[in-house]
Write a protein that holds these residues in place. Structure first.
Motif, PDB file in Angstrom:
ATOM      1  N   ILE A   1       0.760  -1.027   0.265  1.00 57.81           N
ATOM      2  CA  ILE A   1       0.218  -0.226  -0.105  1.00 57.81           C
ATOM      3  C   ILE A   1       0.780   1.527  -0.133  1.00 57.81           C
ATOM      4  CG2 ILE A   1      -1.179   1.450   1.759  1.00 57.81           C
ATOM      5  CD1 ILE A   1      -2.626  -0.927   0.260  1.00 57.81           C
ATOM      6  N   LEU A   2       2.294   1.103   1.247  1.00 58.41           N
ATOM      7  CA  LEU A   2       2.877   2.065   1.112  1.00 58.41           C
ATOM      8  C   LEU A   2       3.203   2.504  -0.316  1.00 58.41           C
ATOM      9  CD1 LEU A   2       4.734   1.798   3.843  1.00 58.41           C
ATOM     10  CD2 LEU A   2       2.177   2.931   3.589  1.00 58.41           C
ATOM     11  N   ASP A   3       4.157   1.406  -1.213  1.00 60.66           N
ATOM     12  CA  ASP A   3       4.347   1.270  -2.620  1.00 60.66           C
ATOM     13  C   ASP A   3       3.222   2.244  -3.283  1.00 60.66           C
ATOM     14  OD1 ASP A   3       6.478   0.018  -2.379  1.00 60.66           O
ATOM     15  OD2 ASP A   3       6.393  -1.405  -3.322  1.00 60.66           O
ATOM     16  N   LYS A   4       2.196   2.289  -3.464  1.00 58.71           N
ATOM     17  CA  LYS A   4       1.752   2.269  -4.315  1.00 58.71           C
ATOM     18  C   LYS A   4       0.437   3.784  -4.111  1.00 58.71           C
ATOM     19  CE  LYS A   4      -0.137  -0.593  -6.659  1.00 58.71           C
ATOM     20  NZ  LYS A   4      -0.665  -1.001  -7.974  1.00 58.71           N
ATOM     21  N   LEU A   5       1.277   4.597  -2.858  1.00 61.34           N
ATOM     22  CA  LEU A   5       0.786   6.048  -2.667  1.00 61.34           C
ATOM     23  C   LEU A   5       1.656   6.986  -3.107  1.00 61.34           C
ATOM     24  CD1 LEU A   5       0.470   5.561   1.121  1.00 61.34           C
ATOM     25  CD2 LEU A   5      -1.713   6.415  -0.753  1.00 61.34           C
ATOM     26  N   ASN A   6       1.250   8.264  -3.997  1.00 63.41           N
ATOM     27  CA  ASN A   6       1.694   9.194  -4.216  1.00 63.41           C
ATOM     28  C   ASN A   6       2.696   9.704  -3.269  1.00 63.41           C
ATOM     29  OD1 ASN A   6       3.386  10.396  -6.466  1.00 63.41           O
ATOM     30  ND2 ASN A   6       0.874  11.394  -6.687  1.00 63.41           N
ATOM     31  N   ILE A   7       3.431   9.437  -2.961  1.00 65.92           N
ATOM     32  CA  ILE A   7       4.129  10.050  -1.563  1.00 65.92           C
ATOM     33  C   ILE A   7       5.424   9.175  -1.774  1.00 65.92           C
ATOM     34  CG2 ILE A   7       2.856   8.973  -0.060  1.00 65.92           C
ATOM     35  CD1 ILE A   7       3.560  11.605   0.977  1.00 65.92           C
ATOM     36  N   ASN A   8       6.324   9.993  -1.312  1.00 65.29           N
ATOM     37  CA  ASN A   8       7.734   8.570  -1.079  1.00 65.29           C
ATOM     38  C   ASN A   8       8.797   8.372   0.491  1.00 65.29           C
ATOM     39  OD1 ASN A   8       8.906   8.042  -3.349  1.00 65.29           O
ATOM     40  ND2 ASN A   8      10.321   9.833  -3.881  1.00 65.29           N
ATOM     41  N   PHE A   9       7.984   7.307   0.842  1.00 63.37           N
ATOM     42  CA  PHE A   9       8.610   7.502   1.788  1.00 63.37           C
ATOM     43  C   PHE A   9      10.023   6.284   2.319  1.00 63.37           C
ATOM     44  CE2 PHE A   9       3.820   7.147   2.005  1.00 63.37           C
ATOM     45  CZ  PHE A   9       3.565   7.241   3.057  1.00 63.37           C
ATOM     46  N   ARG A  10      10.994   6.750   3.147  1.00 58.81           N
ATOM     47  CA  ARG A  10      12.481   5.988   3.556  1.00 58.81           C
ATOM     48  C   ARG A  10      12.299   4.913   4.494  1.00 58.81           C
ATOM     49  NH1 ARG A  10      16.308  10.146   4.430  1.00 58.81           N
ATOM     50  NH2 ARG A  10      16.009  10.190   2.200  1.00 58.81           N
TER      51      ARG A  10
ATOM     52  N   VAL B   1      -6.868   5.873   1.220  1.00 58.19           N
ATOM     53  CA  VAL B   1      -6.696   4.857   1.930  1.00 58.19           C
ATOM     54  C   VAL B   1      -7.971   3.815   2.458  1.00 58.19           C
ATOM     55  CG1 VAL B   1      -5.163   3.203   3.276  1.00 58.19           C
ATOM     56  CG2 VAL B   1      -4.187   5.281   1.969  1.00 58.19           C
ATOM     57  N   VAL B   2      -8.509   4.587   3.200  1.00 56.28           N
ATOM     58  CA  VAL B   2      -9.922   4.275   4.123  1.00 56.28           C
ATOM     59  C   VAL B   2     -10.815   3.325   2.805  1.00 56.28           C
ATOM     60  CG1 VAL B   2     -11.925   4.528   5.499  1.00 56.28           C
ATOM     61  CG2 VAL B   2      -9.389   5.074   6.310  1.00 56.28           C
ATOM     62  N   ASN B   3     -11.209   4.572   1.601  1.00 57.28           N
ATOM     63  CA  ASN B   3     -12.096   4.240   0.811  1.00 57.28           C
ATOM     64  C   ASN B   3     -11.998   3.230   0.119  1.00 57.28           C
ATOM     65  OD1 ASN B   3     -13.396   6.395   1.156  1.00 57.28           O
ATOM     66  ND2 ASN B   3     -13.221   7.549  -0.210  1.00 57.28           N
ATOM     67  N   ALA B   4     -10.147   3.067  -0.504  1.00 53.22           N
ATOM     68  CA  ALA B   4      -9.597   1.417  -1.089  1.00 53.22           C
ATOM     69  C   ALA B   4     -10.306   0.532  -0.121  1.00 53.22           C
ATOM     70  CB  ALA B   4      -8.643   1.856  -1.050  1.00 53.22           C
ATOM     71  N   VAL B   5     -10.237   0.443   1.170  1.00 49.24           N
ATOM     72  CA  VAL B   5     -10.283  -0.660   1.804  1.00 49.24           C
ATOM     73  C   VAL B   5     -11.938  -1.098   1.697  1.00 49.24           C
ATOM     74  CG1 VAL B   5     -10.841  -1.456   4.346  1.00 49.24           C
ATOM     75  CG2 VAL B   5      -8.335  -0.093   3.448  1.00 49.24           C
ATOM     76  N   GLU B   6     -13.195  -0.071   1.895  1.00 46.96           N
ATOM     77  CA  GLU B   6     -14.143  -0.620   2.195  1.00 46.96           C
ATOM     78  C   GLU B   6     -14.225  -0.869   0.617  1.00 46.96           C
ATOM     79  OE1 GLU B   6     -15.322   3.031   5.238  1.00 46.96           O
ATOM     80  OE2 GLU B   6     -15.222   4.000   2.450  1.00 46.96           O
ATOM     81  N   GLU B   7     -14.323  -0.218  -0.297  1.00 49.61           N
ATOM     82  CA  GLU B   7     -14.598  -0.579  -2.013  1.00 49.61           C
ATOM     83  C   GLU B   7     -14.250  -2.442  -1.577  1.00 49.61           C
ATOM     84  OE1 GLU B   7     -13.591   1.423  -5.480  1.00 49.61           O
ATOM     85  OE2 GLU B   7     -13.657   3.233  -4.217  1.00 49.61           O
TER      86      GLU B   7
ATOM     87  N   LYS C   1      -7.168   0.024  -6.100  1.00 46.34           N
ATOM     88  CA  LYS C   1      -7.919   0.621  -6.094  1.00 46.34           C
ATOM     89  C   LYS C   1      -7.344   2.399  -5.481  1.00 46.34           C
ATOM     90  CE  LYS C   1     -11.623  -2.530  -5.908  1.00 46.34           C
ATOM     91  NZ  LYS C   1     -12.771  -2.197  -6.974  1.00 46.34           N
ATOM     92  N   LEU C   2      -6.528   1.797  -4.873  1.00 44.08           N
ATOM     93  CA  LEU C   2      -5.969   3.311  -5.008  1.00 44.08           C
ATOM     94  C   LEU C   2      -5.400   3.757  -6.302  1.00 44.08           C
ATOM     95  CD1 LEU C   2      -3.490   2.469  -2.141  1.00 44.08           C
ATOM     96  CD2 LEU C   2      -5.284   4.323  -1.541  1.00 44.08           C
ATOM     97  N   ASN C   3      -5.455   3.333  -6.888  1.00 44.82           N
ATOM     98  CA  ASN C   3      -4.299   3.548  -8.375  1.00 44.82           C
ATOM     99  C   ASN C   3      -5.885   4.277  -9.101  1.00 44.82           C
ATOM    100  OD1 ASN C   3      -2.289   3.623  -7.926  1.00 44.82           O
ATOM    101  ND2 ASN C   3      -1.414   2.548  -9.331  1.00 44.82           N
ATOM    102  N   GLY C   4      -7.137   2.949  -9.246  1.00 44.80           N
ATOM    103  CA  GLY C   4      -8.503   3.221  -9.848  1.00 44.80           C
ATOM    104  C   GLY C   4      -8.402   2.118 -10.928  1.00 44.80           C
ATOM    105  N   SER C   5      -7.557   1.010 -10.616  1.00 43.72           N
ATOM    106  CA  SER C   5      -6.882   0.848 -12.464  1.00 43.72           C
ATOM    107  C   SER C   5      -7.410  -0.704 -11.672  1.00 43.72           C
ATOM    108  CB  SER C   5      -5.411   0.469 -12.069  1.00 43.72           C
ATOM    109  OG  SER C   5      -5.112  -0.309 -10.976  1.00 43.72           O
ATOM    110  N   ASP C   6      -8.608  -0.529 -10.999  1.00 45.80           N
ATOM    111  CA  ASP C   6      -9.051  -1.963 -11.355  1.00 45.80           C
ATOM    112  C   ASP C   6     -10.553  -2.035 -11.965  1.00 45.80           C
ATOM    113  OD1 ASP C   6     -10.902  -4.748  -9.757  1.00 45.80           O
ATOM    114  OD2 ASP C   6     -12.002  -3.064  -9.065  1.00 45.80           O
TER     115      ASP C   6
END
Ligand code: NAI
Ligand code: MG
Length: 332
Positions: free
Chosen positions: A23-32, A293-299, A327-332
């Protein structure tokens, strides 16, 4: 860019953390991400359930994600040690019904705020021949601080009532301090409704009238027990995320443990971990990402297409996490 310490731990801690990382990988933000050890496997390797190095890494990051650890017979609990070291004095445990999940109630939305640093979880115990003693310390300072956090969360989350849970009819001094501190702080929040219940009655009210709760504030052990009970109202521990909050640090973890009965099979429900990541995003100020993220889980729950066995499905932890990621990517 955020520095995140990840501590997978033991058992299903590894599996749900793997799902969480997707999930962290899919977010449009960098995490180290920096991985650190704690728990039973760590103890077997190093003789310690948590090292100073892990605590140092945790303290140098923007937030910590913790999977779950298996307890050892005699050593200190790594999660309790970490909460104490980071002085994350408030444990936020939301209880929320999700559509598509078989549960006792489908209309619940409340928050348990548990004091995290003292009470019976101070781990101050003594064994003297045939007598074992545990010290239950309740201070005004910690009780006022946790009450304050409960009122702040009540406002932030648009609730209207805070309920103090204690047992001051029996533990007159310790729980007396907790209850008095609560009502002292309540004076600063005149618009918020307040009441208090004994913990035993609360255990029943959670079953008979859980809709009446908005925010429950309580001491360490009561909060631990009541939050597992509350998880049972909304589909089980697979849906119980949590955040440990302090002045300087945030530590996020599913409420569940390492689940040795199912560990290794990759059938653990990743939702509690992924919803804990959502709480971390909120803490980091990434409010929109939290909602995503919450929406993706709900869907995914509503679709009922990709579910782990505890939800009546046949999928693995990783498959369900990937479905949420899609769902996060809207690619479903
Ligand atoms: P547990 O939370 O690990 O498991 C309780 C029950 O819920 C088990 O039947 C388990 O299979 C199920 N369960 C838990 N999480 C699940 C998930 N994500 N998906 C599907 N089913 C799930 O509690 P238990 O069995 O009492 O403790 C196991 C170990 O974990 C012990 O060593 C305990 O001390 C430790 N523990 C660690 C915690 C932590 O690391 N924060 C919290 C609670 C327990
Ligand atoms: Mg617990």
């Amino acid at each position: 860019m955020y520095n995140i310490t990840i501590i997978p731990g033991d058992g299903i801690g590894h599996e749900v953390m793997e799902g969480g990382k997707l999930i962290l990988d899919k977010l449009n933000i960098n995490f180290r991400l920096k991985e650190a050890d704690a728990g039973f496997e760590c103890f077997q390797k190093t003789g310690e359930t948590i090292s100073d190095e892990t605590i140092k890494i945790a303290k140098s990051s923007d937030a910590v994600l913790y999977g779950a650890t298996t307890s050892t017979p005699n050593e200190k609990s790594p999660i309790i040690t970490l909460r104490k070291e980071l002085d994350t004095y408030g444990n936020l445990r939301p209880v929320k019904s999700f559509k598509g999940v078989k549960s006792l109630y489908n209309d619940l939305d409340f928050l348990i705020v548990r004091e995290n640093t003292e009470g019976l979880y101070s781990q101050i115990e003594e064994l003297n021949k045939d007598k074992a003693t545990a010290l239950r310390v309740i201070t005004k300072k910690a009780s006022e601080r946790i009450s304050n956090l409960a009122f702040k969360e009540c406002i932030y989350r648009d609730y209207s009532k805070v309920t103090c849970v204690h047992k001051s009819n029996v533990l007159k001094k310790t729980d007396g301090v907790f209850k008095e501190s609560f009502y002292k702080i309540a004076k600063n929040y005149p618009k918020i409704h307040v009441n208090d219940y004994y913990v035993d009655a609360t255990a029943m009210y959670l079953l008979t009238k859980p809709q009446e709760f908005d925010v429950i504030v309580t001491s360490n052990l009561y909060g631990d027990i009541l939050s597992d009970e509350a998880a049972g109202l909304v589909g089980g521990l697979g849906f119980a995320p949590s955040g440990n909050i302090g002045e300087k640090y945030g530590l996020f973890e599913p409420v569940h443990g390492s689940a040795p009965d199912i560990a290794g099979k990759y059938i653990s429900n990743p939702c509690a971990m992924i919803l804990s990541i959502a709480m971390m995003l909120d803490y980091l100020g990434e409010i929109e990402l939290r909602k995503d993220v919450v929406n993706a889980v709900e869907e995914v729950l509503k679709d009922r297409k990709t579910l782990t066995p505890d939800l009546g499905g046949v999928n693995t932890t990783i498959e369900m996490s990937k479905a949420i990621g899609q769902k996060l990517n809207g690619s479903d």
